[in-house]
Enzyme design. Sequence first.
Site, PDB file in Angstrom:
ATOM      1  N   ARG A 188       0.854  -1.236   0.084  1.00 36.83           N
ATOM      2  CA  ARG A 188      -0.024  -0.050  -0.078  1.00 36.83           C
ATOM      3  C   ARG A 188       0.684   1.376  -0.043  1.00 36.83           C
ATOM      4  NH1 ARG A 188      -4.802   1.940   3.473  1.00 36.83           N
ATOM      5  NH2 ARG A 188      -3.274   1.688   5.171  1.00 36.83           N
ATOM      6  N   THR A 232      -0.807   7.574  -1.317  1.00 41.64           N
ATOM      7  CA  THR A 232      -1.990   7.843  -2.011  1.00 41.64           C
ATOM      8  C   THR A 232      -2.993   6.326  -1.416  1.00 41.64           C
ATOM      9  OG1 THR A 232      -1.298   5.744  -3.544  1.00 41.64           O
ATOM     10  CG2 THR A 232      -0.744   8.038  -4.443  1.00 41.64           C
ATOM     11  N   ASP A 282      -3.332 -10.636  12.813  1.00 42.18           N
ATOM     12  CA  ASP A 282      -2.705 -10.668  11.330  1.00 42.18           C
ATOM     13  C   ASP A 282      -2.261 -11.987  11.151  1.00 42.18           C
ATOM     14  OD1 ASP A 282      -0.529  -8.405   9.982  1.00 42.18           O
ATOM     15  OD2 ASP A 282      -0.318 -10.562   9.779  1.00 42.18           O
ATOM     16  N   ASP A 302       1.334 -12.681  10.409  1.00 41.91           N
ATOM     17  CA  ASP A 302       2.110 -12.761  11.655  1.00 41.91           C
ATOM     18  C   ASP A 302       1.746 -14.246  12.256  1.00 41.91           C
ATOM     19  OD1 ASP A 302       3.323 -10.500  11.103  1.00 41.91           O
ATOM     20  OD2 ASP A 302       2.265  -9.236  12.695  1.00 41.91           O
TER      21      ASP A 302
HETATM   22  N1  URA Z   1      -5.274  -8.939   7.303  1.00 41.85           N
HETATM   23  C1  URA Z   1      -5.073  -9.881   8.478  1.00 41.85           C
HETATM   24  O1  URA Z   1      -4.152 -10.572   8.526  1.00 41.85           O
HETATM   25  N2  URA Z   1      -5.941  -9.730   9.446  1.00 41.85           N
HETATM   26  C2  URA Z   1      -6.991  -8.981   9.732  1.00 41.85           C
HETATM   27  O2  URA Z   1      -8.019  -8.774  10.632  1.00 41.85           O
HETATM   28  C3  URA Z   1      -7.357  -8.030   8.430  1.00 41.85           C
HETATM   29  C4  URA Z   1      -6.260  -8.077   7.379  1.00 41.85           C
END
Ligand code: URA
Length: 210
Positions: free
Chosen positions: A105, A109, A201, A204
């Site tokens: 990203r 922008t 995430d 992660d």
């Molecule tokens: N990406 C992720 O890994 N977790 C989320 O909750 C949103 C986007």
Amino acid sequence: MSGKLTIVDHPLVQHKLTLMRDVGTPTAVFRQLLREISTLLAYEVTRNLDMTTRRIETPLQEMDAPVLDGRKLALVSILRAGNGLLDGMLDLIPSARVGFVGLYRDEETLEPVQYYCKLPGEISDRLVIAVDPMLATGNSSAAAIDLIKEEGATNIRFLCLLAAPEGIARMHEAHPDVPIVTAAVDERLNEKGYIVPGLGDAGDRMFGTK
Ligand code: URA
């Protein structure tokens, strides 16, 4: 499957998803569960593939037996978290071709920018299953599908583990021709763009980063 949302409510999928959501689930277990669940999701996303028949001989007689029709399908991982879905899907569809799309990203922008794209050949003749565990805002998924279409694909499905209503709406608006298959649709996105209640995430948690 056009313009469609399929929620895979199979008990095994739902049970494994609950274990994955639990904050106490360690990285190795999370990764193993993701592999198992992606095999089950692969079964659903390929449920209505085109079929033909092949003349074979059983030990007893000849028959016209069903086989998959057309070119080998293509799995396209949206980096990096999409990679967590590949091995489990390839357990079930070992001859699938595999592609990768990487987007980041732009800080100014806020638009997704491509940094990597490598897709299997003859993509226009293949069913493409784009995979990313989390359909959150839908911006990067929609941009990834843009790229895959620019490369010539016309028959695309999107597979994720968890979806937010916002992401589904964005994908249906940008790509109404792309059916979505998911294990669950959660409540909403929070102010940081995380799916709530979600699982955190995904990248992660599967790679042990952060
Ligand atoms: N990406 C992720 O890994 N977790 C989320 O909750 C949103 C986007």
